[in-house]
Design an enzyme around this catalytic site. Structure first.
Site, PDB file in Angstrom:
ATOM      1  N   SER A 457       5.606  -1.453   2.921  1.00 60.59           N
ATOM      2  CA  SER A 457       6.171  -0.977   4.176  1.00 60.59           C
ATOM      3  C   SER A 457       5.682   0.430   4.541  1.00 60.59           C
ATOM      4  O   SER A 457       4.509   0.622   4.836  1.00 60.59           O
ATOM      5  CB  SER A 457       7.699  -1.043   4.104  1.00 60.59           C
ATOM      6  OG  SER A 457       8.276  -0.886   5.370  1.00 60.59           O
ATOM      7  N   ASP A 468      -7.837   4.876   7.065  1.00 58.51           N
ATOM      8  CA  ASP A 468      -8.508   4.703   8.358  1.00 58.51           C
ATOM      9  C   ASP A 468      -9.069   6.010   8.899  1.00 58.51           C
ATOM     10  O   ASP A 468     -10.140   6.025   9.528  1.00 58.51           O
ATOM     11  CB  ASP A 468      -7.539   4.096   9.376  1.00 58.51           C
ATOM     12  CG  ASP A 468      -7.207   2.645   9.071  1.00 58.51           C
ATOM     13  OD1 ASP A 468      -7.906   2.042   8.234  1.00 58.51           O
ATOM     14  OD2 ASP A 468      -6.244   2.113   9.662  1.00 58.51           O
ATOM     15  N   LYS A 482       3.956  -5.805   3.307  1.00 56.01           N
ATOM     16  CA  LYS A 482       5.085  -5.874   4.243  1.00 56.01           C
ATOM     17  C   LYS A 482       4.752  -5.058   5.487  1.00 56.01           C
ATOM     18  O   LYS A 482       4.841  -3.830   5.482  1.00 56.01           O
ATOM     19  CB  LYS A 482       6.369  -5.354   3.605  1.00 56.01           C
ATOM     20  CG  LYS A 482       7.568  -5.437   4.546  1.00 56.01           C
ATOM     21  CD  LYS A 482       8.796  -4.772   3.973  1.00 56.01           C
ATOM     22  CE  LYS A 482       9.956  -4.841   4.953  1.00 56.01           C
ATOM     23  NZ  LYS A 482       9.681  -4.085   6.203  1.00 56.01           N
TER      24      LYS A 482
END
Length: 714
Positions: A457, A468, A482
């Site tokens: 999560s 990224d 998740k």
């Protein structure tokens, strides 16, 4: 509730309580059903297909290891297979309670059978085995077949304790108490507990992260997020019919008072200086917790039997003033690891361990100056580590299951200048972006995020954003996967009457996370740039192993500016890491353990032949002794946990249903030995520090390329 619990605890042997749903639970189920079928991210129809899933989920929740129900029970339950939807539509909870009452009877039968089996001798010269994992096994056809399964279970329980060196009489006493407590824990369950199990079976039949939180569950959720509660600062457990002090929280009121000790048994609780002492022997632990918790500056009195005093006493009364208790074991913490480079110089690497993304929402809303926040704490720790001269940083998110979305965003902001952190797509298709608007970074140096299969999560949002943006590298295992967003809905807000009882909350999935590059963290998780060797099949853990999980998907990328391209640095750092994996003793041990684990764990069974079990113990002990002899020569000491990777499997524990967890399992002792994965993470970051020299990076990348090309590696 309390009076009922006490009455059940004193029932004569053989009596059974048939639980029934209340009108309040019917009313709550009506509201919850409407919300779950109309407001979930996943389009949900209350139909026969969902009814089948609810029935299967509820049965699995009660008896996941198929140790109590028999095939005839399951066949009988099929009359509800296409009726759960109609029952929920009409707020009829009778099917759920009918199934539970059968379960309660079956547990009582198994406990009686197991205790009676202890009175018979065991023959450990018979060559047979015990299948301890029955999650995929067929249901026992009848009670006779289940008796045989339990005969082997009891035999295995006895053999485990015998191999551990316990005497016959002690083994019988311990196991008899275990099986008696198994029955007692089920007898203590109340109507609210059954309602909670069933509503969660319903919710998880839609999607695995949707859940019903009872009023008590809602309170505990809030405590876990703000890392504090008002009470005495003691963790409670169960010992036979007594509530036992498992641990006194450092710095809490009980710790500062000094009289309450771990091992003490609570026999009564009184409020204020002269309130009536309420006997709590035989009570459920959570009911005792409710009595002990209370507002700051109030007094609670505990009558306790000290650990070294028998049940006949004497007891001691301890009065403690309640105060705020900080749950520091869940807060961010730091340490420094020194890594020796090839030239003999030491590089200091800072490590910040973050167990959960926490935030005291109420404290923030009230603008309290000292409200708890993971971002605030990590920022402070970074400043302290910089003062110690660290040159690189590891953020350890292993086993971090998530927490506050806001904290995932603001924590990312400590390591990027500014920009989007995560995209959120709602059920209506609208995409919003959570952004870091605060310019500047708290840490600009080399950075790694350490994750494992239980990082989920908010941990995945943070790790994905760091990856990224090219701000740091991710190392470890593929994460949980998740990628969904849950909102809390207070069911009391949907009541038509002002005097309705507390109905709890729904944690309902209403959106999905997407990385700034457009991909989802859902199902696939975050794939590490440098992957550590680990045991097991990645497809058998995490989101991808859960029923009803949403699939991976993607949307358009957000507009963001990467901080850099770490591709070559990752390649060189991974090359050095792989060289250590193949050349260093610690990793050879780890790879050997993983190979053994993968080969043997899939069996899901253990021999009941004493000679074979002892031979296996001797082999593993010889292996440990051999390693200890070699460890003496390692510069950093032992880096591999020498715990047998198959130990948990070979314990042969039942994978228990509600309230049936073994209570005699010893707590894990604190392991002060170095952590191989953490130390290796520090070594990787130390390599990154060295490779920050672009000329050296170019040189080593060229050398690596030449070497791998020469060896025919693509």
């Amino acid at each position: 509730m309390v009076a009922t619990s006490t009455a059940w605890a004193s029932l004569p042997e053989g009596d059974a309580v048939q639980l029934q749903p209340s009108m309040e639970q019917r009313f709550t189920s009506n509201i919850a059903t409407k919300l779950l079928t109309n407001w979930h991210y996943k389009t949900t129809k209350l139909d026969d297909q969902l009814s089948e899933a609810i029935l299967d989920s509820y049965i699995e929740m009660l008896d996941p290891n198929r140790s109590y129900f028999v095939a005839t029970d399951i066949s009988e339950f099929q009359r509800f297979r296409h009726g759960m939807d109609d029952a929920l539509r009409h707020s009829n909870l009778t099917p759920a309670f009918d199934i539970y009452n059968v379960y309660s009877d079956r547990v009582r039968e198994r406990a009686e059978h197991a205790r009676a089996r202890l009175e018979q001798p065991f023959d450990f010269t018979v060559d047979e085995d015990y299948e301890y994992d029955r999650t995929e096994a067929p249901w026992a056809l009848n009670s006779q077949e289940l008796d045989e399964i339990w005969r082997k279970r009891v035999k295995n329980d006895y053999l485990r304790l015998k191999l551990a060196g316990k005497e016959h009489d002690d083994i019988l006493k311990l196991l008899d108490e275990r099986y008696e407590n198994m029955d007692r824990r089920v007898a203590e369950l109340e109507s609210d507990d059954i309602f909670n199990y069933f509503m969660n079976a319903f919710a998880q039949s839609i999607e695995p992260h949707t859940a019903y939180l009872s009023p008590r569950g809602s309170e505990n959720f809030e405590i876990s997020m703000k890392l504090s509660l008002e009470g005495i600062g003691a963790l409670l457990g169960r010992e036979s019919e007594y509530t036992r002090i498992e641990r006194v929280v450092p710095g809490g009121p009980a710790d500062q008072d000094g009289r309450l000790k771990a091992g003490d048994r609570v026999v009564a609780v009184g409020q204020d200086a002269d309130g009536k002492m309420v006997d709590v022997v035989g009570w459920r632990v959570d009911d005792v917790v409710d009595l002990i918790r209370g507002p700051k500056d109030s007094v609670v009195r505990l009558e306790v039997l000290p650990e070294d005093v028998g049940v006949e006493g004497p007891s001691t009364v301890i009065d403690i003033v309640r105060n705020e208790v900080k749950l520091e074991e869940q807060a961010a913490s730091s340490r420094v690891i020194e890594v020796e480079q090839d030239n003999g110089e030491l590089t200091k690497i800072g490590v910040i361990d973050l167990p959960v993304f926490y935030l005291d929402f109420n404290g923030m809303a009230q603008n309290l100056p000292d409200y708890r926040s993971s971002t605030r704490d990590v920022h402070r720790l970074i400043d302290e580590l910089e003062a110690e001269g660290v040159e690189g940083l590891v953020i350890d998110l292993r086993n971090n299951g998530g927490g506050s979305l806001l904290e995932a965003t603001t924590l990312t902001g400590l390591f990027i200048d500014r920009g989007p952190v995560v995209q959120v797509k709602s059920s209506n298709g609208r995409v919003s972006t959570e952004e870091d608007d605060d310019p500047g970074m708290a840490w600009e140096g080399p950075l790694a995020v350490l994750v494992n299969r239980y990082s989920a999560s908010a941990s995945e949002i943070f790790a994905a954003a760091i990856q990224d943006y090219g701000r740091g590298i991710v190392i470890g295992e593929p994460t949980f996967g998740k990628g969904t967003v849950q909102s809390l809905m207070d069911l009391d807000q949907y009541s038509m009457t002002s005097d309705s009882p507390q109905m709890g909350q729904l944690k309902i999935t209403q959106a999905q996370f997407f990385r700034v590059n457009g991909g989802s963290t859902q199902n696939r998780g975050v794939l590490p740039d440098i992957r550590f060797p680990t045991a097991g099949d990645p497809q058998e853990y995490g989101e991808r192993s859960l029923d009803n999980a949403l699939p991976w998907t993607e949307i358009d990328a957000a507009s963001y500016q990467p901080a850099g391209d770490l591709e070559r640095m990752v390649a060189v750092a991974d090359f050095h890491f792989q060289d250590r994996v193949t050349s260093e003793q610690e990793f050879r041990w780890l790879l050997d353990d993983i190979e053994e684990y993968n080969a043997e764990y899939a069996e899901h069974r253990v021999s009941l032949l004493e000679t074979e079990r002892r031979a296996d113990m001797d082999r593993r002990e010889a292996k440990r002794e051999e390693r200890k002899a070699l460890e003496a020569g390692l510069a950093d000491g032992p880096l591999v946990d020498d715990t047998d990777p198959l130990a948990a499997a070979e314990q042969g524990e039942d994978i228990a249903g509600p309230e049936l967890d073994d209570e005699d399992a010893a707590e894990d002792e604190e392991d002060d030995r170095p952590d191989l994965m953490l130390r290796e993470s520090a070594r990787i970051v130390a390599d990154m520090v060295e490779l920050s020299d672009s000329q050296l990076l170019t040189q080593q990348f060229s050398q690596m390329t030449d070497k791998t090309s020469g060896e025919g590696i693509n």
